[in-house]
Design an enzyme around this catalytic site. Structure first.
Site, PDB file in Angstrom:
ATOM      1  CG  ASN A  82      -1.808  -1.267   1.198  1.00  0.00           C
ATOM      2  OD1 ASN A  82      -1.732  -2.054   2.133  1.00  0.00           O
ATOM      3  ND2 ASN A  82      -2.575  -1.512   0.144  1.00  0.00           N
TER       4      ASN A  82
ATOM      5  CB  VAL B 164       0.808   6.450   2.479  1.00  0.00           C
ATOM      6  CG1 VAL B 164      -0.190   5.586   3.232  1.00  0.00           C
ATOM      7  CG2 VAL B 164       2.192   6.367   3.112  1.00  0.00           C
ATOM      8  CB  CYS B 165      -2.308   4.014  -1.748  1.00  0.00           C
ATOM      9  SG  CYS B 165      -3.905   3.841  -2.545  1.00  0.00           S
ATOM     10  CB  ILE B 166      -4.466   4.021   3.788  1.00  0.00           C
ATOM     11  CG1 ILE B 166      -4.052   5.392   4.327  1.00  0.00           C
ATOM     12  CG2 ILE B 166      -3.340   3.015   3.920  1.00  0.00           C
ATOM     13  CD1 ILE B 166      -3.691   5.390   5.796  1.00  0.00           C
TER      14      ILE B 166
ATOM     15  CG  HIS C  32      -8.095   7.157  -1.133  1.00  0.00           C
ATOM     16  ND1 HIS C  32      -8.451   5.844  -1.284  1.00  0.00           N
ATOM     17  CD2 HIS C  32      -6.754   7.200  -1.349  1.00  0.00           C
ATOM     18  CE1 HIS C  32      -7.380   5.122  -1.582  1.00  0.00           C
ATOM     19  NE2 HIS C  32      -6.342   5.931  -1.616  1.00  0.00           N
TER      20      HIS C  32
END
Length: 172
Positions: free
Chosen positions: A84, A91-93, A97
């Site tokens: 992730n 960081v992609c959580i 978003h």
């Protein structure tokens, strides 16, 4: 200062003060530059009983001018191998978003950014992400593939290398 900037200053000063008075286990946070409330540096300690245990990972949080209506961006400065976290460190959580409906229908609106989130809730989510990656929605497809197919082999070796490197460079 606009009202929003004043609000942001107060929120971050409070959050920063609160974090210093009541530190949360697993990370520390502070301003990169005392004159810029929009850029924070965080140190995340790899959670116990995970492959990241013992690591000291540095990241930056960059807040937008219209915070808290929109989420900050988080980028690891220390190299980290994780499904992730993309190869550039972003960081992609879900909670980072943009708020509202997910155009792909993967996330519910309440899983995405909400103005009630704080640096503390973001860090708790990131620490949780380290302990339990989401391989179904990867930012790093190669890491996700290794995590699913060779978790105790190549994935574990790459993470161990990142942990060692993080320890060597933590306080540079």
């Amino acid at each position: 200062l606009t009202n929003l900037e004043s609000c942001f200053s107060l929120l971050n000063s409070f959050s920063y003060t609160e974090l210093n008075k009541n530190p949360v286990e697993g990370f520390s946070a502070g301003l990169i530059d005392d004159n810029d409330l929009y850029r924070w540096e965080v140190l995340i300690i790899g959670p116990p009983d995970t492959l990241y245990e013992g690591g000291v990972f540095k990241a930056h949080l960059t807040f937008p001018k219209d915070y808290p209506l929109r989420p900050p961006k988080m980028k690891f400065i220390t190299e980290i191998w994780h499904p992730n976290v993309d190869k550039n460190g972003d960081v992609c959580i879900s909670i980072l978003h943009e708020p509202g409906e997910d155009k792909y229908g993967y996330e519910k609106p309440e899983e995405r950014w909400l103005p009630i989130h704080t640096v503390e809730t973001i860090m708790i989510s990131v620490i949780s992400m380290l302990a339990d990656p989401n391989g179904d929605s990867p930012a790093n497809v190669d890491a996700a593939k290794e995590w699913r197919e060779d978790r105790n082999g190549e994935f574990k070796r790459k993470v161990a290398r990142c942990v060692r490197k993080s320890q060597e460079t933590a306080f540079e």
